[in-house]
Design a protein around this motif. Sequence first.
Motif, PDB file in Angstrom:
ATOM      1  N   PHE A  65      27.582   5.285  -5.018  1.00 18.82           N
ATOM      2  CA  PHE A  65      26.122   5.387  -4.956  1.00 18.82           C
ATOM      3  C   PHE A  65      25.654   6.754  -5.434  1.00 18.82           C
ATOM      4  N   LEU A  66      26.310   7.814  -4.973  1.00 21.44           N
ATOM      5  CA  LEU A  66      25.901   9.169  -5.364  1.00 21.44           C
ATOM      6  C   LEU A  66      26.090   9.405  -6.862  1.00 21.44           C
ATOM      7  N   GLU A  67      27.139   8.846  -7.439  1.00 24.94           N
ATOM      8  CA  GLU A  67      27.333   8.956  -8.888  1.00 24.94           C
ATOM      9  C   GLU A  67      26.208   8.232  -9.627  1.00 24.94           C
ATOM     10  N   PHE A  68      25.880   7.029  -9.159  1.00 22.61           N
ATOM     11  CA  PHE A  68      24.837   6.233  -9.799  1.00 22.61           C
ATOM     12  C   PHE A  68      23.464   6.896  -9.675  1.00 22.61           C
ATOM     13  N   ILE A  69      23.056   7.216  -8.454  1.00 26.28           N
ATOM     14  CA  ILE A  69      21.719   7.766  -8.244  1.00 26.28           C
ATOM     15  C   ILE A  69      21.627   9.182  -8.834  1.00 26.28           C
ATOM     16  N   GLY A  70      22.751   9.885  -8.860  1.00 25.08           N
ATOM     17  CA  GLY A  70      22.795  11.202  -9.503  1.00 25.08           C
ATOM     18  C   GLY A  70      22.543  11.083 -11.000  1.00 25.08           C
ATOM     19  N   ALA A  71      23.105  10.057 -11.629  1.00 21.62           N
ATOM     20  CA  ALA A  71      22.875   9.828 -13.059  1.00 21.62           C
ATOM     21  C   ALA A  71      21.404   9.494 -13.317  1.00 21.62           C
ATOM     22  N   VAL A  72      20.820   8.685 -12.429  1.00 22.63           N
ATOM     23  CA  VAL A  72      19.386   8.366 -12.560  1.00 22.63           C
ATOM     24  C   VAL A  72      18.581   9.652 -12.490  1.00 22.63           C
ATOM     25  N   GLN A  73      18.913  10.508 -11.541  1.00 25.88           N
ATOM     26  CA  GLN A  73      18.171  11.754 -11.358  1.00 25.88           C
ATOM     27  C   GLN A  73      18.351  12.696 -12.556  1.00 25.88           C
ATOM     28  N   ARG A  74      19.559  12.813 -13.072  1.00 23.89           N
ATOM     29  CA  ARG A  74      19.813  13.691 -14.228  1.00 23.89           C
ATOM     30  C   ARG A  74      19.073  13.207 -15.478  1.00 23.89           C
ATOM     31  N   LYS A  75      19.092  11.907 -15.700  1.00 25.47           N
ATOM     32  CA  LYS A  75      18.524  11.358 -16.926  1.00 25.47           C
ATOM     33  C   LYS A  75      17.013  11.161 -16.868  1.00 25.47           C
ATOM     34  N   LEU A  76      16.486  10.759 -15.715  1.00 23.17           N
ATOM     35  CA  LEU A  76      15.060  10.442 -15.620  1.00 23.17           C
ATOM     36  C   LEU A  76      14.240  11.502 -14.891  1.00 23.17           C
ATOM     37  N   GLY A  77      14.883  12.307 -14.068  1.00 18.98           N
ATOM     38  CA  GLY A  77      14.155  13.327 -13.316  1.00 18.98           C
ATOM     39  C   GLY A  77      13.510  12.759 -12.069  1.00 18.98           C
ATOM     40  N   LYS A  78      12.553  13.487 -11.561  1.00 24.95           N
ATOM     41  CA  LYS A  78      11.888  13.108 -10.318  1.00 24.95           C
ATOM     42  C   LYS A  78      10.866  11.992 -10.538  1.00 24.95           C
ATOM     43  N   VAL A  79      10.590  11.270  -9.461  1.00 26.07           N
ATOM     44  CA  VAL A  79       9.547  10.244  -9.475  1.00 26.07           C
ATOM     45  C   VAL A  79       8.198  10.947  -9.500  1.00 26.07           C
ATOM     46  N   THR A  80       7.344  10.556 -10.443  1.00 26.92           N
ATOM     47  CA  THR A  80       5.996  11.136 -10.498  1.00 26.92           C
ATOM     48  C   THR A  80       4.930  10.142 -10.058  1.00 26.92           C
ATOM     49  N   GLN A  81       5.221   8.853 -10.225  1.00 26.07           N
ATOM     50  CA  GLN A  81       4.244   7.819  -9.842  1.00 26.07           C
ATOM     51  C   GLN A  81       4.955   6.483  -9.717  1.00 26.07           C
ATOM     52  N   THR A  82       4.477   5.667  -8.810  1.00 30.67           N
ATOM     53  CA  THR A  82       5.018   4.314  -8.686  1.00 30.67           C
ATOM     54  C   THR A  82       3.901   3.361  -8.283  1.00 30.67           C
ATOM     55  N   THR A  83       3.940   2.166  -8.844  1.00 29.68           N
ATOM     56  CA  THR A  83       2.958   1.142  -8.490  1.00 29.68           C
ATOM     57  C   THR A  83       3.702  -0.159  -8.228  1.00 29.68           C
ATOM     58  N   GLU A  84       3.155  -0.930  -7.318  1.00 30.41           N
ATOM     59  CA  GLU A  84       3.776  -2.197  -6.963  1.00 30.41           C
ATOM     60  C   GLU A  84       3.594  -3.217  -8.081  1.00 30.41           C
ATOM     61  N   ALA A  85       4.703  -3.870  -8.433  1.00 27.39           N
ATOM     62  CA  ALA A  85       4.658  -4.898  -9.465  1.00 27.39           C
ATOM     63  C   ALA A  85       4.854  -6.292  -8.878  1.00 27.39           C
ATOM     64  N   GLY A  86       5.223  -6.352  -7.611  1.00 24.42           N
ATOM     65  CA  GLY A  86       5.409  -7.642  -6.957  1.00 24.42           C
ATOM     66  C   GLY A  86       6.171  -7.476  -5.661  1.00 24.42           C
ATOM     67  N   PHE A  87       6.115  -8.519  -4.839  1.00 25.09           N
ATOM     68  CA  PHE A  87       6.847  -8.481  -3.575  1.00 25.09           C
ATOM     69  C   PHE A  87       7.188  -9.889  -3.135  1.00 25.09           C
ATOM     70  N   ASN A  88       8.172  -9.958  -2.237  1.00 22.41           N
ATOM     71  CA  ASN A  88       8.567 -11.224  -1.637  1.00 22.41           C
ATOM     72  C   ASN A  88       9.011 -10.924  -0.215  1.00 22.41           C
ATOM     73  N   VAL A  89       8.483 -11.658   0.727  1.00 21.14           N
ATOM     74  CA  VAL A  89       8.883 -11.532   2.122  1.00 21.14           C
ATOM     75  C   VAL A  89       9.349 -12.909   2.579  1.00 21.14           C
ATOM     76  N   ARG A  90      10.538 -12.959   3.157  1.00 27.22           N
ATOM     77  CA  ARG A  90      11.027 -14.239   3.654  1.00 27.22           C
ATOM     78  C   ARG A  90      11.779 -14.023   4.967  1.00 27.22           C
ATOM     79  N   THR A  91      11.687 -15.011   5.814  1.00 29.54           N
ATOM     80  CA  THR A  91      12.407 -14.987   7.088  1.00 29.54           C
ATOM     81  C   THR A  91      13.298 -16.215   7.147  1.00 29.54           C
ATOM     82  N   PHE A  92      14.566 -15.970   7.439  1.00 28.90           N
ATOM     83  CA  PHE A  92      15.529 -17.048   7.568  1.00 28.90           C
ATOM     84  C   PHE A  92      16.462 -16.695   8.712  1.00 28.90           C
ATOM     85  N   ASN A  93      16.652 -17.603   9.634  1.00 32.88           N
ATOM     86  CA  ASN A  93      17.505 -17.373  10.806  1.00 32.88           C
ATOM     87  C   ASN A  93      17.116 -16.092  11.551  1.00 32.88           C
ATOM     88  N   LEU A  94      15.817 -15.902  11.713  1.00 33.12           N
ATOM     89  CA  LEU A  94      15.255 -14.768  12.444  1.00 33.12           C
ATOM     90  C   LEU A  94      15.512 -13.419  11.776  1.00 33.12           C
TER      91      LEU A  94
END
Length: 139
Positions: A65-94
């Motif tokens: 995980f640290l290798e993966f997320i570290g690569a994201v951080q090195r290549k893309l930098g910090k998050v500057t903005q985010t907007t919701e593009a969709g969602f799904n909520v489901r309940t199964f077996n509580l």
Amino acid sequence: MKTILLFLLLSVALFASSCGGMFKGKKAAEQSVADLHKLYNDGKLTEIYSAGHSKFKSATTEKQFLEFIGAVQRKLGKVTQTTEAGFNVRTFNLTTTVVLTQNTTFEQGTGTEVFTFEMNGDKAVLVGYNINSKDLILK
């Protein structure tokens, strides 16, 4: 007649309570995304992994995980903005699962992030993360 009325009342009560859980789950997941982005921007990547659900930790090791997320951080930098593009909520077996898709802008590119959470009480706990980014691949 009384049986039908009782059944209808119970059905409405059950439906209303499940809708409340849906909105509660979505709101908790939105807060978790904001918290994760803050940890990401602050470079606290091990804290993201540590806060993840046991299902998340069984799917990937901390090192992977640290290798993966570290690569994201090195290549893309910090998050500057985010907007919701969709969602799904489901309940199964509580168990309530919330999937949020975010269109995210980073300092050096963009990506579509998909966060999967499992509700633990009032808290949305990370179960899965995926990012689709042309900028991540080409840099």
